[in-house]
Scaffold this motif. Structure first.
Motif, mmCIF file in Angstrom:
data_model
loop_
_atom_site.group_PDB
_atom_site.id
_atom_site.type_symbol
_atom_site.label_atom_id
_atom_site.label_comp_id
_atom_site.label_asym_id
_atom_site.label_seq_id
_atom_site.Cartn_x
_atom_site.Cartn_y
_atom_site.Cartn_z
ATOM 1 N N UNK A 55 -5.238 17.888 5.845
ATOM 2 C CA UNK A 55 -6.526 17.431 5.168
ATOM 3 C C UNK A 55 -6.139 16.777 3.878
ATOM 4 N N UNK A 56 -7.035 15.416 3.623
ATOM 5 C CA UNK A 56 -6.613 14.805 2.596
ATOM 6 C C UNK A 56 -8.002 13.665 2.216
ATOM 7 N N UNK A 57 -7.597 12.689 1.463
ATOM 8 C CA UNK A 57 -8.711 11.745 1.134
ATOM 9 C C UNK A 57 -8.650 10.162 1.417
ATOM 10 N N UNK A 58 -9.266 9.762 1.843
ATOM 11 C CA UNK A 58 -9.052 8.118 1.888
ATOM 12 C C UNK A 58 -10.075 7.307 1.288
ATOM 13 N N UNK A 59 -9.819 6.554 0.591
ATOM 14 C CA UNK A 59 -10.831 5.467 -0.092
ATOM 15 C C UNK A 59 -10.553 4.176 0.375
ATOM 16 N N UNK A 60 -11.722 3.371 0.516
ATOM 17 C CA UNK A 60 -11.720 1.975 0.951
ATOM 18 C C UNK A 60 -12.722 1.323 0.085
ATOM 19 N N UNK A 61 -12.052 0.253 -1.030
ATOM 20 C CA UNK A 61 -12.533 -0.371 -1.770
ATOM 21 C C UNK A 61 -12.595 -1.746 -1.288
ATOM 22 N N UNK A 62 -13.924 -2.205 -1.080
ATOM 23 C CA UNK A 62 -14.334 -3.659 -0.635
ATOM 24 C C UNK A 62 -14.782 -4.458 -1.857
ATOM 25 N N UNK A 63 -14.277 -5.658 -1.962
ATOM 26 C CA UNK A 63 -14.626 -6.500 -3.043
ATOM 27 C C UNK A 63 -14.297 -7.813 -2.910
ATOM 28 N N UNK A 64 -15.351 -8.920 -3.413
ATOM 29 C CA UNK A 64 -14.834 -10.156 -3.277
ATOM 30 C C UNK A 64 -14.221 -10.594 -4.458
ATOM 31 N N UNK A 65 -13.300 -11.597 -4.472
ATOM 32 C CA UNK A 65 -12.536 -12.162 -5.669
ATOM 33 C C UNK A 65 -12.067 -13.735 -5.426
ATOM 34 N N UNK A 66 -11.509 -14.357 -6.372
ATOM 35 C CA UNK A 66 -11.386 -15.706 -6.382
ATOM 36 C C UNK A 66 -9.840 -15.658 -6.344
ATOM 37 N N UNK A 67 -9.088 -16.349 -5.084
ATOM 38 C CA UNK A 67 -7.750 -16.170 -4.764
ATOM 39 C C UNK A 67 -7.294 -17.747 -4.500
ATOM 40 N N UNK A 68 -5.924 -17.659 -4.991
ATOM 41 C CA UNK A 68 -5.210 -19.025 -4.749
ATOM 42 C C UNK A 68 -4.513 -19.001 -3.425
ATOM 43 N N UNK A 69 -4.873 -19.849 -2.571
ATOM 44 C CA UNK A 69 -4.261 -19.675 -1.149
ATOM 45 C C UNK A 69 -2.856 -20.677 -1.218
ATOM 46 N N UNK A 70 -2.591 -21.293 -2.572
ATOM 47 C CA UNK A 70 -1.148 -21.664 -2.401
ATOM 48 C C UNK A 70 -0.059 -20.621 -2.796
ATOM 49 N N UNK A 71 -0.641 -19.999 -3.841
ATOM 50 C CA UNK A 71 0.430 -19.016 -4.365
ATOM 51 C C UNK A 71 0.009 -17.629 -4.005
ATOM 52 N N UNK A 72 -0.943 -17.515 -3.395
ATOM 53 C CA UNK A 72 -1.627 -16.026 -2.712
ATOM 54 C C UNK A 72 -1.369 -15.039 -3.657
ATOM 55 N N UNK A 73 -2.163 -15.302 -5.044
ATOM 56 C CA UNK A 73 -2.450 -14.331 -6.008
ATOM 57 C C UNK A 73 -3.889 -14.409 -6.496
#
Length: 291
Positions: A55-73
Motif C-alpha cells: 500500500x502506498x500513495x501516487x501523485x500526478x501533478x499536471x501543469x503547463x510551462x514554457x520550455x526550450x525545444x533546443x536545450x530541453x529545459x
C-alpha cells in the motif's frame, strides 16, 4: 482576441520546424491550463513488488510551462527565447511505498508539446531506495530518442541508447490534451521507464496495441497491451474536458502464469500554485489532499 493571436503565433512557430497539433481546443485549454496553477491528483496506490502487494500513495501533478525545444529545459525568460520557446504539458508523477523495512520512491517527469505534433520532448525517471538509485533520461532529437541510463547494478552500468518510437509514459499527457490524439491499433512503443527499472528488462521499442472503449456514464477506458513483454496498462478517464485521469492499472503476467496487478485509484484533486505554498502554515494543504 488575445487567444486567437496566441494560437496564430504558435501556428507560425511550429510550422517552421514541424506539424501543428490539431485536436486541442484553444479556448477550453487556455481557460483551464493557463491559470498559473497546477492540477494535483492524489491516488491510493496498491503497488506489486517482490511478490507482494504494497500500500502506498501516487501523485500526478499536471501543469503547463514554457520550455526550450533546443536545450530541453524549462525557460527562465520565455519572452526572450523567441521561436525556441514551446508550451508543454508537464507531468510529474511520484510513487511512495514500503518494501519491508525500507522505502521506495519513484519520480517520472514527462514534457509533452501542446502545439507541436511531436513526441514528448523529454522524459526522465528515477528510482531511489536503500540499495541505491537509478536514473533514465530520454531526449527527443531529430526523430528519435537519445536515452541515457545510469544504474548502481553492475549488469546494467551506464548506457547510451537510440530509440525510435513513442513512449508509454506520454499517454497520460496526451489524454489530458485530447484522448482522440492517442492512436488506436498496432503501435511501436517504449514501455514505462518505471516499469523498466522495476523489471530490469532491456530498454527498447516493443510491439503493442492500443484500444479504447466507452464505459458507463462519462467515463472511457484506454488499454495498452504489449505483444512481447506480457504487460498491460489500463487507464480510465473522463470523456469530457479537461479529461481527468480517474484511475490506472498495470498488469504483468509472469512466465509461470502468475499475475501481478498495480492499481492506483484517485482520492483527491486540487488546482494549486504549490510552488508559492512553501510555509509551515501551508502544510495544512497536504492534509486536505490526504497526504
Amino acid at each position: 482576441m488575445k487567444q486567437i493571436l496566441l494560437a496564430f503565433t504558435l501556428l507560425i512557430l511550429v510550422s517552421c520546424e514541424g506539424g501543428y497539433r490539431s485536436g486541442v481546443d484553444e479556448d477550453q485549454f487556455s481557460g483551464y491550463w493557463y491559470q498559473n496553477k497546477a492540477e494535483i491528483n492524489v491516488f491510493d496506490l496498491e503497488q506489486y513488488r517482490y511478490g507482494e502487494m504494497r500500500e502506498g500513495t501516487a501523485v500526478m501533478i499536471f501543469v503547463t510551462e514554457d520550455f526550450s525545444k533546443r536545450n530541453q529545459v524549462k525557460l527562465d525568460n520565455p519572452e526572450e527565447a523567441g521561436a525556441d520557446a514551446r508550451k508543454v504539458m508537464k507531468l510529474n508523477m511520484t510513487r511512495e511505498f514500503l518494501t519491508g523495512v525500507y522505502p521506495y520512491n519513484t519520480m517520472l517527469s514527462v514534457f509533452t508539446p501542446v502545439y507541436d505534433d511531436e513526441n514528448a520532448f523529454k522524459i526522465v525517471a528515477s528510482v531511489t531506495e536503500w540499495c541505491g538509485q537509478s536514473f533514465i533520461q530520454m531526449n527527443w532529437k531529430n526523430g528519435s530518442y537519445k536515452a541515457q541510463l545510469f544504474s548502481y547494478f553492475e549488469s546494467e552500468g551506464d548506457q547510451e541508447l537510440k530509440l525510435e518510437g513513442a513512449s508509454e509514459d506520454e499517454i497520460f499527457n496526451t489524454i489530458r490534451l485530447n484522448p482522440n490524439l492517442v492512436p488506436e491499433g498496432d503501435v511501436r512503443i517504449i514501455p514505462s521507464l518505471i516499469f523498466q527499472r522495476f523489471s530490469h528488462i532491456p530498454l527498447k521499442v516493443e510491439r503493442a496495441s492500443i484500444s479504447k472503449r466507452r464505459l458507463s456514464g462519462d467515463h472511457e477506458e484506454l488499454t495498452l497491451e504489449y505483444k512481447t513483454i506480457n504487460r498491460k496498462l489500463v487507464v480510465q478517464y473522463q470523456n469530457f474536458f479537461p479529461f481527468e485521469i480517474l484511475n490506472w492499472e498495470e498488469i504483468q503476467t509472469k512466465a509461470d502464469g502468475e499475475i501481478e496487478r498495480t492499481i492506483a485509484t484517485r482520492r483527491s484533486k486540487e488546482l494549486l500554485d504549490y510552488w508559492n505554498r512553501n510555509s509551515l502554515d501551508d502544510e495544512e494543504l497536504r492534509r486536505a489532499l490526504g497526504l
